[in-house]
Design an enzyme around this catalytic site. Structure first.
Site, PDB file in Angstrom:
ATOM      1  N   TYR A 141       0.845  -1.197   0.000  1.00 49.44           N
ATOM      2  CA  TYR A 141       0.000   0.000   0.000  1.00 49.44           C
ATOM      3  C   TYR A 141       0.875   1.239   0.000  1.00 49.44           C
ATOM      4  O   TYR A 141       1.702   1.414   0.892  1.00 49.44           O
ATOM      5  CB  TYR A 141      -0.905  -0.011   1.242  1.00 49.44           C
ATOM      6  CG  TYR A 141      -1.879   1.151   1.315  1.00 49.44           C
ATOM      7  CD1 TYR A 141      -2.472   1.654   0.168  1.00 49.44           C
ATOM      8  CD2 TYR A 141      -2.218   1.740   2.534  1.00 49.44           C
ATOM      9  CE1 TYR A 141      -3.372   2.710   0.224  1.00 49.44           C
ATOM     10  CE2 TYR A 141      -3.117   2.792   2.607  1.00 49.44           C
ATOM     11  CZ  TYR A 141      -3.699   3.273   1.442  1.00 49.44           C
ATOM     12  OH  TYR A 141      -4.591   4.322   1.506  1.00 49.44           O
ATOM     13  N   ASP A 236       8.532   2.712   1.834  1.00 56.61           N
ATOM     14  CA  ASP A 236       7.347   3.420   2.311  1.00 56.61           C
ATOM     15  C   ASP A 236       7.302   3.224   3.821  1.00 56.61           C
ATOM     16  O   ASP A 236       6.968   2.139   4.308  1.00 56.61           O
ATOM     17  CB  ASP A 236       6.100   2.847   1.631  1.00 56.61           C
ATOM     18  CG  ASP A 236       4.828   3.565   2.065  1.00 56.61           C
ATOM     19  OD1 ASP A 236       4.810   4.109   3.190  1.00 56.61           O
ATOM     20  OD2 ASP A 236       3.867   3.575   1.292  1.00 56.61           O
ATOM     21  N   LYS A 264       1.910   9.839   9.168  1.00 58.29           N
ATOM     22  CA  LYS A 264       1.314   9.403  10.439  1.00 58.29           C
ATOM     23  C   LYS A 264       2.029   9.994  11.656  1.00 58.29           C
ATOM     24  O   LYS A 264       1.731  11.111  12.051  1.00 58.29           O
ATOM     25  CB  LYS A 264       1.243   7.881  10.486  1.00 58.29           C
ATOM     26  CG  LYS A 264       0.401   7.331   9.291  1.00 58.29           C
ATOM     27  CD  LYS A 264      -0.121   5.953   9.530  1.00 58.29           C
ATOM     28  CE  LYS A 264      -0.709   5.312   8.285  1.00 58.29           C
ATOM     29  NZ  LYS A 264      -2.135   5.442   8.102  1.00 58.29           N
TER      30      LYS A 264
HETATM   31  C1  LIG Z   1       2.144   2.167   4.002  1.00 63.00           C
HETATM   32  C2  LIG Z   1       1.260   3.349   3.716  1.00 63.00           C
HETATM   33  N1  LIG Z   1       1.625   4.212   2.770  1.00 63.00           N
HETATM   34  C3  LIG Z   1       0.889   5.310   2.484  1.00 63.00           C
HETATM   35  C4  LIG Z   1      -0.282   5.573   3.147  1.00 63.00           C
HETATM   36  C5  LIG Z   1      -1.095   6.766   2.788  1.00 63.00           C
HETATM   37  O1  LIG Z   1      -1.060   7.730   3.787  1.00 63.00           O
HETATM   38  P1  LIG Z   1      -2.214   8.831   3.901  1.00 63.00           P
HETATM   39  O2  LIG Z   1      -3.452   8.107   4.342  1.00 63.00           O
HETATM   40  O3  LIG Z   1      -1.679   9.816   4.881  1.00 63.00           O
HETATM   41  O4  LIG Z   1      -2.364   9.425   2.529  1.00 63.00           O
HETATM   42  C6  LIG Z   1      -0.704   4.706   4.153  1.00 63.00           C
HETATM   43  C7  LIG Z   1      -1.951   4.962   4.901  1.00 63.00           C
HETATM   44  O5  LIG Z   1      -2.401   4.190   5.708  1.00 63.00           O
HETATM   45  C8  LIG Z   1       0.077   3.549   4.429  1.00 63.00           C
HETATM   46  O6  LIG Z   1      -0.322   2.649   5.347  1.00 63.00           O
END
Ligand SMILES: Cc1ncc(COP(=O)(O)O)c(C=O)c1O
Length: 435
Positions: A141, A236, A264
């Site tokens: 993700y 990420d 986060k």
């Molecule tokens: C691994 C990862 N990358 C990116 C994101 C995207 O972040 P945002 O919700 O702040 O756009 C998330 C959100 O949960 C995530 O878990």
């Protein structure tokens, strides 16, 4: 709507949400839950029901809700102005703290969400390499951009490396820019990297994919492989940053990427995220360094927002104190172990998967270790939904996918959670024996 569960005030809010919001929700959680407030490890809904909170606002609230030091920092800044667009001292200090903490971070650029951070990290790698394609892992993700929403959760996974879009509205051409590999499979990944190396701008990976840890050596091998071919490696770290360790997954697993995304925790519950990495790649955000052709244009109204920055700095200060991560890991380990024992004792086939700050149960009859997205598909979705619902009814709040553990969770929270699990497992056992 279950009128037995919701007060008239909460019912009215849910009804309004159903009228004015698509699907009656902000898109994150079902609309039948309206949270009123949070303090420490607990949240309360609009009906006044209390929950031990393992949702943590989907992760940012690692030090707990309304932490007095974070609240004081935010209140002081709010009285001094809430956004300036120009540089401010708190954003600069937060950037300095991130550079000091995160191994790959020589420079950082702020944005507001993790989705943006991932999007710009991929774009920076493209600007740097002057290539287009990105290799990502199936089930990984990376937010909501067109590029990221490829093979995140394909219902019917196709033949790798072909990307499967996860959303309507994505131009068909985007899928051709993405190469999809199986997580934790270095041989398959190496084959794809070699095949596409002249077109690959980056490999992006969640070093801890959702709740699946990397197998020993996988990240180190990925580092060697990408370095050999001059392909930037992006971690990420939106979830793992400042969570698995103060220096994130790269410190925890001991592998340093070229770039990472953060979100986060660094915003302390406010909208703030970042791209961090090697100065040579980050230079593409600086027109004076790279000239017009290499320049990556990036502007954001709220970037480096001072309220978010003071909240983030306060969180980082709390997490930097001796014992913070030991406490989080001790709580998480106790929870993981007891959930595993309880399910085993009840004879319910399952694996408790993850790292202590972030884990969940996977209801699967497979006893082999779960290593990738396809292994996760062996899980029983109905059983997962039912267990989550039973646990929620017993005052435990979590997402459908994971338990997030915080510094604010106490031994009492662990006991309350264990009791809720006992009760939920007993109920599940009764339901299963009835067939
Ligand atoms: C691994 C990862 N990358 C990116 C994101 C995207 O972040 P945002 O919700 O702040 O756009 C998330 C959100 O949960 C995530 O878990």
């Amino acid at each position: 709507m279950d009128t037995a569960l919701h007060s008239p005030a909460e019912q009215a809010l849910i009804a309004t949400a159903e009228r004015v919001l698509p699907a009656g929700s902000f898109g994150n959680m079902p609309g039948d839950l309206v949270i009123r407030e949070g303090r420490g490890s607990r949240v309360w809904d609009e009906s006044g029901r209390e929950y031990v909170d393992f949702l943590l606002g989907s992760g940012p609230m690692l030090v707990g809700h309304a932490h007095p030091e974070v609240t004081a920092a935010v209140q002081a800044q709010v009285a001094l102005g809430t956004t300036f667009f120009a540089n401010n001292r708190h954003g600069i200090r937060l950037a300095e703290a991130i550079v000091a903490a995160v191994p790959c971070a020589e420079q950082i650029r702020f944005v507001s969400t993790g989705s943006e951070a991932d999007l710009y990290a991929m774009r920076a790698a493209r600007a740097y390499t002057k290539r287009d394609k990105i290799l990502k892992f199936e089930g990984g993700y990376h937010g909501m951009s067109d590029y990221s929403l490829m093979s995140l959760a394909p219902k019917r996974p196709g033949n790798l490396p072909r990307a499967i879009p996860d959303s309507a509205g994505i131009p068909a051409s985007v899928r051709d820019e993405m190469v999809i590999a199986p997580f934790n499979d270095i041989d398959a990944t190496a084959g794809l990297v070699r095949e596409h190396k002249s077109a690959l701008a980056a490999v992006i990976v969640e070093p801890f994919q959702r709740i699946i840890p990397p197998t020993p050596g996988f990240l180190a091998d990925l580092r060697t492989l990408t370095a050999e071919h001059g392909i930037p490696l992006i971690f990420d770290e939106v979830v793992t940053g400042f969570r698995l360790a103060y220096g994130g997954a790269q410190e925890y697993y001991g592998v340093t990427p070229d770039l990472c995304s953060l979100g986060k925790v660094i915003g302390g519950g406010f909208p703030l995220a970042a791209i961090a990495g090697k100065a040579e790649i980050m230079a593409h955000f600086d027109q004076a360094k790279v000239g017009d052709d290499g320049f990556l244009k990036q502007i954001g109204t709220l970037s480096g927002n001072p309220v978010a920055a003071v909240a983030g700095l306060a969180c980082l200060e709390i997490l930097h104190r001796p014992g913070a991560y030991e406490t989080i890991f001790k709580t998480g380990r106790a929870l993981m172990q007891s959930l595993d024992e309880k399910l085993k004792r009840a004879g319910i086939p399952a694996q408790v998967l993850g790292e202590p700050p972030c884990f969940d149960v996977v209801f699967t009859t497979t006893t082999a270790p779960i290593r990738n997205y396809r292994d996760m598909l062996t899980a029983d979705p109905a059983l997962t939904r039912r267990f989550n619902a039973l646990v929620r009814e017993r005052g435990i709040l979590k997402s459908e996918q994971k338990y997030y553990v915080s510094l604010a969770h106490t031994p009492d929270d662990v006991r309350v959670t264990q009791d809720a699990w006992d009760d939920a497992i007993e109920q599940l056992t009764k339901e299963r024996s009835r067939g």
